[in-house]
Design a protein around this motif. Sequence first.
Motif, short mmCIF file in Angstrom:
data_model
loop_
_atom_site.label_atom_id
_atom_site.label_comp_id
_atom_site.label_asym_id
_atom_site.label_seq_id
_atom_site.Cartn_x
_atom_site.Cartn_y
_atom_site.Cartn_z
N GLY A 16 -5.80 -0.20 10.18
CA GLY A 16 -6.97 -0.89 9.63
C GLY A 16 -7.10 -2.30 10.17
O GLY A 16 -7.56 -3.21 9.48
N VAL A 18 -8.74 -4.95 11.60
CA VAL A 18 -10.03 -5.55 11.97
C VAL A 18 -9.99 -6.97 11.42
O VAL A 18 -9.86 -7.17 10.21
CB VAL A 18 -11.22 -4.78 11.35
N THR A 20 -10.96 -10.81 10.33
CA THR A 20 -12.06 -11.51 9.68
C THR A 20 -12.55 -12.62 10.60
O THR A 20 -11.74 -13.38 11.16
CB THR A 20 -11.58 -12.11 8.33
N GLU A 45 -0.66 -14.25 2.15
CA GLU A 45 -1.58 -13.21 2.61
C GLU A 45 -0.75 -11.98 2.97
O GLU A 45 0.01 -11.98 3.93
CB GLU A 45 -2.39 -13.69 3.82
N ALA A 47 -1.44 -9.04 4.20
CA ALA A 47 -1.73 -8.28 5.43
C ALA A 47 -2.33 -9.29 6.39
O ALA A 47 -3.50 -9.25 6.73
CB ALA A 47 -2.69 -7.13 5.14
N ASP A 91 3.08 -8.86 7.57
CA ASP A 91 2.32 -7.85 8.33
C ASP A 91 3.27 -6.76 8.77
O ASP A 91 4.47 -7.00 9.00
CB ASP A 91 1.58 -8.46 9.53
N ASP A 140 6.15 -4.31 4.82
CA ASP A 140 5.10 -3.40 4.35
C ASP A 140 4.70 -3.88 2.95
O ASP A 140 5.51 -3.81 2.01
CB ASP A 140 5.66 -1.97 4.31
N ALA A 141 3.47 -4.33 2.83
CA ALA A 141 3.03 -4.92 1.56
C ALA A 141 2.79 -3.85 0.50
O ALA A 141 2.55 -4.19 -0.65
CB ALA A 141 1.76 -5.75 1.79
C1 LIG Z 1 -7.99 -5.75 8.30
S1 LIG Z 1 -6.62 -6.53 9.16
C2 LIG Z 1 -6.74 -8.10 8.39
C3 LIG Z 1 -6.08 -9.21 9.13
C4 LIG Z 1 -6.31 -10.58 8.51
N1 LIG Z 1 -5.92 -10.56 7.11
C5 LIG Z 1 -7.76 -10.99 8.61
O1 LIG Z 1 -8.47 -10.90 7.59
O2 LIG Z 1 -8.19 -11.42 9.68
C6 LIG Z 1 -5.30 -5.73 8.33
C7 LIG Z 1 -3.89 -6.13 8.73
O3 LIG Z 1 -3.00 -5.52 7.82
C8 LIG Z 1 -1.86 -5.03 8.50
N2 LIG Z 1 -1.33 -3.95 7.66
C9 LIG Z 1 -1.77 -2.68 7.55
N3 LIG Z 1 -1.04 -2.02 6.64
C10 LIG Z 1 -0.14 -2.91 6.15
C11 LIG Z 1 0.90 -2.83 5.18
N4 LIG Z 1 1.16 -1.69 4.51
N5 LIG Z 1 1.64 -3.92 4.94
C12 LIG Z 1 1.42 -5.10 5.61
N6 LIG Z 1 0.45 -5.22 6.55
C13 LIG Z 1 -0.32 -4.15 6.81
C14 LIG Z 1 -2.39 -4.64 9.87
O4 LIG Z 1 -1.36 -4.66 10.84
C15 LIG Z 1 -3.46 -5.69 10.11
O5 LIG Z 1 -2.92 -6.80 10.78
#
Ligand SMILES: C[S@@+](CC[C@H](N)C(=O)[O-])C[C@H]1O[C@@H](n2cnc3c(N)ncnc32)[C@H](O)[C@@H]1O
Length: 215
Positions: A16, A18, A20, A45, A47, A91, A140-141
């Motif tokens: 996921g 993408v 911001t 934060e 993720a 992350d 892993d969050a």
């Molecule tokens: C939608 S992006 C958002 C990045 C940033 N927060 C932003 O808004 O620009 C999601 C991020 O969550 C990370 N991610 C996905 N599943 C995760 C998990 N279970 N635990 C931690 N990070 C995770 C991905 O690697 C990615 O970098």
Amino acid sequence: MSGKQVISKQRVADHGEVYTHAREVNAMLDLVRQETERIESRFLEPACGTGNFLVEILNRKLAVVSTRYAKSQLEWERHAALAVSSIYGIDILADNVAACRARLFDVFDAQYRALFKQLVQAKCQEAVRYLLRQNILHGDALTLQTVGSDETAAHPIVFAEWSALNGSLLKRRDFVFAHLVDKASHRELPLFSDLDPARPDIRSLRLSAVTIVQT
Ligand SMILES: C[S@@+](CC[C@H](N)C(=O)[O-])C[C@H]1O[C@@H](n2cnc3c(N)ncnc32)[C@H](O)[C@@H]1O
């Protein structure tokens, strides 16, 4: 801030990922402007990707540090380190964690060098790198565990709470993330909760979950 919102279709499908856009990051942070400009206000934060939000938060905090303390290198270093120590991220992708730490360090270092030029201290830079290694975690969050590797098994995520002691010392207390989430899950917890005089409970919630402190 890096302008790219997607790195690959595969990463979007798998994680996921993408990002911001800067416009939305700033608009969201403006909703809690007062907190983003409070040097020791803690943000997590879960993720964080490469840190679009965290980088902007650090920019805002350091702008305050520089306005107040540019005349004293020692004071600037202390408060800049406090600002860095208040920023937390998780992350699941190792390259994002590395990039996020590097971006945050570069924000710190660019301002440090701009102000103090040849007087910058390698020890201070190393302390900030250390704080970033402790606060921006490969985990892993959802499971609240670190991501294991061939060398290290996954284990519960632990965050360090840093607070200023006398002189240039920071005090450290460790908190298991799962315990903090447990407490916070009794109520709805926004990622960035502002201080609302009508909802004094928000402050204690924010403190117990995001700032990882005393209940
Ligand atoms: C939608 S992006 C958002 C990045 C940033 N927060 C932003 O808004 O620009 C999601 C991020 O969550 C990370 N991610 C996905 N599943 C995760 C998990 N279970 N635990 C931690 N990070 C995770 C991905 O690697 C990615 O970098």
